[in-house]
Scaffold this motif. Structure first.
Motif, PDB file in Angstrom:
ATOM      1  N   SER A  80       0.836  -1.217   0.000  1.00  0.00           N
ATOM      2  CA  SER A  80       0.000   0.000   0.000  1.00  0.00           C
ATOM      3  C   SER A  80       0.863   1.256   0.000  1.00  0.00           C
ATOM      4  O   SER A  80       0.561   2.226  -0.709  1.00  0.00           O
ATOM      5  N   SER A  81       1.940   1.235   0.797  1.00  0.00           N
ATOM      6  CA  SER A  81       2.834   2.391   0.820  1.00  0.00           C
ATOM      7  C   SER A  81       3.473   2.595  -0.546  1.00  0.00           C
ATOM      8  O   SER A  81       3.578   3.725  -1.043  1.00  0.00           O
ATOM      9  N   ARG A 102       0.938   4.084  -2.850  1.00  0.00           N
ATOM     10  CA  ARG A 102       0.749   5.517  -2.583  1.00  0.00           C
ATOM     11  C   ARG A 102       1.836   6.334  -3.295  1.00  0.00           C
ATOM     12  O   ARG A 102       1.564   7.387  -3.870  1.00  0.00           O
ATOM     13  N   ARG A 162      -6.302   9.202  -5.775  1.00  0.00           N
ATOM     14  CA  ARG A 162      -6.539   8.838  -4.382  1.00  0.00           C
ATOM     15  C   ARG A 162      -6.216   7.364  -4.168  1.00  0.00           C
ATOM     16  O   ARG A 162      -6.195   6.579  -5.109  1.00  0.00           O
ATOM     17  N   GLN A 163      -6.024   7.009  -2.899  1.00  0.00           N
ATOM     18  CA  GLN A 163      -5.605   5.639  -2.587  1.00  0.00           C
ATOM     19  C   GLN A 163      -5.965   5.294  -1.166  1.00  0.00           C
ATOM     20  O   GLN A 163      -5.945   6.149  -0.270  1.00  0.00           O
ATOM     21  N   ALA A 203      -6.623   2.147  -5.542  1.00  0.00           N
ATOM     22  CA  ALA A 203      -6.249   3.492  -5.991  1.00  0.00           C
ATOM     23  C   ALA A 203      -7.150   3.855  -7.164  1.00  0.00           C
ATOM     24  O   ALA A 203      -7.633   2.966  -7.881  1.00  0.00           O
TER      25      ALA A 203
END
Lengths: 456, 456
Positions: free
Chosen positions: B358-359, B362, B378-379, B384
């Motif tokens: 997830s990081s 992003r 956005r995420q 995302a």
């Protein structure tokens, strides 16, 4: 299973599981039966006790539990693909199953739409019918006709066309309005086995009610939904094929879709592959589930005519798309299982066997005629049913609070028999794999239970 | 697969299959993609071409396709029991899964009711909530509140609380009435990435609308249903956790059930096991499906509080039973798969991996900021999204008829990428097994496609 493990599981069951169609307080003192193994027509509990699954595990099982060919079909499919989405993508098992279903279904049904269970198959049929009439410029045709005592599922669209007040009336404020029609032969069955003349006049009367409704209101009716040949959850109410033939004629004449809900009665349960075959007719929409996967896992289909399909087929911008779909639509595992089940039907002459066992069932249930508290004995294919009465002569029912059916279920378990009466209606819904020897044993045991409870 | 077999299958597909959420005319000249193999994050077509399944096969896949542990779990279960009925009977996989789910779910949810898919999980929640208020003597509480842009399924009860007009408005005459509330942040996202201040004021405004509704009408509202954190089908609209926290407070204060539909967002997709955890709240009813079986086969659950359960628990004669159930309720195969998936979550530290990917996600999506026709990036967790605009500065959309999203989907396939835009909203909904290297490759390929189509 050791007793401690069993007790621990049953404790968790009571603590954390809410079972379907179940007043959980019934199991405050009585455990749910913990099943550990299933094979052929038999279930085995955690203590190794064996039970005849005479209700095909809620009307789904076909070839018996744990069928080796079905298990192999799953293993083979798992080596190919697990689940993949069915919008924009396609796969062999779903295509081949659709192809096969159209080959064997009543003629005129040209397209297959997949979903997950009987309720969704019915919702798809209702939504397709409703939207069809908008696309062909008859948006006033927006209501549905259905029968008293009908059961088509538990989602709110399906409940809206349901006619079993015990299940459905609570939710009235959430349901859409429709036209409720009388079921044929209900009062005749409650009078015992109807004579051919009584059946004929009951069918004529029920069809006349449909005709009158269509005559006055067909312009606002999209479709009529029916469980052909047997209204199952409503009490195993059977009607002659002539009723279904009559419905087809009226629906054609008045331009109303005939929606056949064969979720329960399809796949040989009534003796023919599909119940509509008894009447020699094709519906406009056909809903199938339960026996579709031989009772192994969730899958459903709604078949429709090419005429219906074509009314949705247009340029995207016209917004005629059928915006409906479930995540697991066309699940490859379930489709592979259904395909294998249909191969078993063919290669192992299953319908021929069903014919033989059905004949034996027809003979065997005559034994219940000797019971003075029993009336309304009836049978079609692998399904048989009768009612328990306090006074069978005057058809006086037992008081509701006595819950005779429930007590019979508990007593039958002791005899190695799974019976799940609907109220005071006792029925068999046998898997196709039942042998005549097993059938005789089942009826023997049923008689024992009935005698013990004083129904002789 | 040889070319002849492939052509034959695709011919039958076109002739006999009606795909979900699909304008079939889109495939008059264009074939559906025929998938032959699935492994990890990859799908392979009949010509051996490989594609990234960036949408987890309609938001269901979790640990990747064809996971060996899941396959083994199915084989093990098949040697024990296939499907057995769940009314009057119980079995180990369903009990253990219910137990495990309650252990990991937000606290206060004490009972598990099984069904087959997201739509039925929602129908169960709506019907439970509705019937609950009758049992506790507040039958006027019979309506539901829901959000614009919400999507809760395609059965007519679920459609009644749906707020995507494209899907839902056609069926208006079949739907029950409810209260439609504004979604938070919709206009803010369409203005680009909202500032923290803009987000806060949008949340406050949306909650104020709920408060006003409850103030005037809570006496007739049974429940409010929401997709916590992400309104998915409505366009991957994300809102801050504060909105969900606020809903919980208002529902408690005004005695309205909070129904969390985590069918899509549950099981780690947003980074936490359940999306409600972002807000630190528990709903009264929680609907789960899709990722529940790791995307392998249909299964759903509705969890509820003991308070709700107890209002149905009484002597049978009081007729407080929840008369709802599907044939394959608690399917042992599906429960065994779900249990194995939860073991994988634990034993293979899946949520930790999700945190890392997830990081990376992003970071990676910042690359889309360089595209002049893109805005609203956005995420959250493995999800995302962003929009394509004719003029991103003024947020002027492309004409509807240009179907930019659909053309992007076709173009992406050539690049080995499965993208399924919702209108002009492009999104990823990645399986948890995605590696950071695969993620980079996916974003590389997406950039290539976007450049080729002139969005730079």
């Amino acid at each position: 299973m050791d007793q401690e493990a069993k007790r621990a599981l049953l404790h968790k069951d009571r603590q954390r599981v809410w079972h379907p169609f179940t007043q959980m307080k019934d199991y405050a003192l009585q455990d749910h039966l913990l099943i550990e193994k299933a094979e052929g027509i038999y279930l085995y509990d955690a203590d190794g006790n064996r039970y005849y699954d005479t209700v095909s595990s809620w009307w789904v099982n076909v070839h018996g539990h744990g069928h080796s060919r079905i298990k192999q079909a799953i293993a083979r499919q798992l080596d190919e693909t697990d689940h993949i989405m069915f919008s924009g993508f396609t796969h062999r098992p779903a295509i081949e199953l659709a192809d096969k279903l159209i080959d064997i279904a009543p003629c005129g049904l040209g397209k297959v739409f997949y979903s997950d269970n009987g309720s969704t198959a019915v919702e798809v049929a209702l939504k397709m019918s409703f939207q069809y009439w908008r696309h062909v410029g008859k948006p006033a045709k927006s209501k549905f006709a259905y029968l008293e005592n009908s059961y088509h599922g538990d989602t709110l669209g399906a409940v809206s066309v349901g006619g079993v007040d015990l299940f459905h009336s609570t939710f009235k404020p959430l349901l859409f309005d429709g036209y409720r029609l009388p079921s044929p032969l209900v009062s005749e069955w409650s009078d015992g086995r109807p004579t051919p003349e009584a059946a004929e006049s009951s069918v004529a009367e029920a069809l006349e009610a449909v005709r009158r409704l269509f005559e006055s209101s067909a312009a606002e009716i999209a479709g009529l939904i029916v469980e052909p040949m047997i209204q199952a959850a409503g009490g195993m109410l059977m009607h002659p094929a002539a009723y279904v033939t009559g419905l087809r004629e009226l629906c054609t004449r008045y331009e109303v879709h005939l929606i056949a809900d064969e979720v329960a009665v399809g796949f040989g349960r009534t003796g023919t592959m599909f119940a509509c075959e008894h009447a020699g007719i094709s519906p406009d929409l056909l809903c199938l589930s339960k026996g579709l996967t031989a009772g192994m896992m969730p899958l459903a289909v709604t078949l429709c005519t090419d005429t219906i399909y074509e009314a949705f087929y247009d340029d995207y911008e016209t917004l005629k798309t059928f915006f409906h779909g479930h995540s697991f639509t066309g699940n490859p595992l379930a489709c592979a299982v259904a395909l294998e089940s249909l191969r078993i039907f063919e290669e192992e002459s299953v319908l021929e066997h069903v014919g033989n066992v059905s004949s034996a069932l027809r003979e065997q249930i005559r034994r219940f005629e000797a019971f003075s508290h029993i009336a309304g004995i009836r049978q079609l294919g692998m399904v048989a049913a009768f009612e328990l009465y306090e006074d069978a002569g005057s058809r006086r029912s037992y008081p509701f609070a006595e819950r005779r059916g429930y007590r019979l279920y508990l007593e039958a378990l002791k005899e190695g028999l799974i019976l799940r009466p609907l109220g005071d209606t006792l029925y068999y819904w046998l898997p196709h794999c039942t042998s005549t020897a097993q059938l005789e044993d089942i009826v023997d045991r049923t008689c024992t239970v009935l005698e013990r409870l004083g129904y002789r």
